[in-house]
Design an enzyme around this catalytic site. Sequence first.
Site, PDB file in Angstrom:
ATOM      1  N   SER A  76      -2.358  -9.012  -1.202  1.00 38.56           N
ATOM      2  CA  SER A  76      -2.353 -10.457  -1.205  1.00 38.56           C
ATOM      3  C   SER A  76      -3.463 -11.092  -0.363  1.00 38.56           C
ATOM      4  CB  SER A  76      -1.010 -10.976  -0.708  1.00 38.56           C
ATOM      5  OG  SER A  76      -0.804 -10.603   0.637  1.00 38.56           O
ATOM      6  N   SER A 123      -1.315  -5.194   1.523  1.00 35.70           N
ATOM      7  CA  SER A 123      -2.106  -6.411   1.350  1.00 35.70           C
ATOM      8  C   SER A 123      -3.348  -6.553   2.213  1.00 35.70           C
ATOM      9  CB  SER A 123      -1.232  -7.638   1.567  1.00 35.70           C
ATOM     10  OG  SER A 123      -0.512  -7.889   0.401  1.00 35.70           O
ATOM     11  N   LYS A 177      -6.334 -15.745   6.971  1.00 33.48           N
ATOM     12  CA  LYS A 177      -5.444 -15.877   5.811  1.00 33.48           C
ATOM     13  C   LYS A 177      -4.552 -17.091   6.040  1.00 33.48           C
ATOM     14  CE  LYS A 177      -2.164 -12.919   3.235  1.00 33.48           C
ATOM     15  NZ  LYS A 177      -1.526 -11.578   3.200  1.00 33.48           N
TER      16      LYS A 177
HETATM   17  N1  GLN Z   1       1.523  -6.051  -3.446  1.00 33.82           N
HETATM   18  C1  GLN Z   1       2.699  -5.920  -2.644  1.00 33.82           C
HETATM   19  C2  GLN Z   1       3.682  -6.986  -3.029  1.00 33.82           C
HETATM   20  O1  GLN Z   1       3.431  -7.649  -3.963  1.00 33.82           O
HETATM   21  C3  GLN Z   1       2.340  -6.009  -1.204  1.00 33.82           C
HETATM   22  C4  GLN Z   1       2.070  -7.371  -0.725  1.00 33.82           C
HETATM   23  C5  GLN Z   1       1.781  -7.442   0.720  1.00 33.82           C
HETATM   24  O2  GLN Z   1       1.450  -6.433   1.362  1.00 33.82           O
HETATM   25  N2  GLN Z   1       1.935  -8.629   1.277  1.00 33.82           N
HETATM   26  O3  GLN Z   1       4.679  -7.184  -2.418  1.00 33.82           O
END
Ligand code: GLN
Length: 486
Positions: free
Chosen positions: A153, A177, A78
Amino acid sequence: MELYELTLHELHELLKKREVSSVDATKALLSRIDAVEDRVKSFITVTPEEALKNAEEADKRIASGEMDLLTGIPVALKDIFLTKGIRTTCASKILSNFIPPYDATATARLKERGMVLLGKLNQDEFAMGSSTETSWFGKTRNPWNLDCIPGGSSGGSAAAIAAQQATATLGTDTGGSIRQPACHCGCVGLKPTYGRVSRYGVIAFASSLDQVGPITRDVTDSAIMLGAVAGYDPQDSTSVNIPVPDYRKALTGDVKGLRIGLPREYFIEGLDPEVKKAMDESIATFRSLGAEFVEMSLPHTDYAIAVYYLVATAEASSNLARYDGVRFGHRNQDARGLLDMYMVSRDEGFGAEVKRRIMLGTYALSSGYYDAYYLKAQKARTLIMQDFIKAFESVDVILTPVTPTPAFRIGEKANDPLQMYLSDIFTIPVNLAGTCGISVPAGISSDGLPIGLQLIGKHFGEETLLRAAHAFEQATEWHKRKASIA
Ligand code: GLN
């Protein structure tokens, strides 16, 4: 079987027996990336030269007989993990020209073991999102259906596994994420316990929640990747100094007598009927393997989303204050004076979702509101954590869906942040509690989209978690199903 289709452990066996070289495997993955990347867009940066150089070094290492499980394995990261000398953007315009002078600990640990770095994967900007639609570099598509989101994400990490563009990947999980994109792309995604893996050199979003973990083709690969990156790091004061078990040894296939909790609050109305059906079938599978089910309650679940969006945004507003155009990242050249330069650079550099989070977080922390929002959220967070600690006095793992529905369509929730936030209801509590969770393939919807099962473990309970996930995987065929693009 093509080399790009293999699991990490299968490829390792071939490398070990010298039936293929790392250069062969790397070339197979690089041409696979070429063949499908136009459609999927998993990557922000592909690094073919670095990959071939790493592969040649790995082959020498294999020839000399000093081989690790990761040696010669093509991996992609990532774009939140710092990679020395290789651009690291966090999918933001503000870091679009940032070349890190050092490696994240996770990057360095994989390098020491001889991984081949294929490139850097797309994500939501600063990991804020559930769909990989907020990246400044464009959207990633779900390899099972190109009109759908891959999740987020870490959407690029999951899409790259599903589209067979990497043998294994790393993501990060602040509120789901890793688990949510793994679920939407039919992969295995593991969020380890807070403190299990160092976050040094991982671009910070919400520091009390962020955790590093693998997205892989199967549970064995997940165990291998976790073992490779886990462990104490003096550079991250939140990493915990306890030994790293051999996670592969935990994969015994035996779940007889394992006590699995079913939290009432997670089997709610609004759960997609096909997701519900997949959960029922999964429960039956575990039963046939000798596991026992216990109905239970995590009573403060309802507060999780609200708590998360106060804590995560407060921490993000503070973490993201460093992007001011001074030391690194995008700087507006026409600004008049220092303050103007900060403001214009930040205005140009951050996307809408990131700005929304900074504003929410700054508000929650501002004097007069701190007690009403941030402090109250911290107290509610403690209650959520206590729910889990209490639950684990009587169960070994907890079984839930990963998401209420399979992957939604690109654009469907992009203009409705609240709907987007609500889709993380089943993953967020695990981050707030700091425990571990894994997403495993557990079904396919009538539209041909993957459905995932979440197992939640106690703090540092990764071995039990992996053992249960592995036993389930071995008893089912879901992990063998391939995305339509594959
Ligand atoms: N979808 C969640 C957010 O928007 C989690 C994102 C994540 O785990 N980085 O914050």
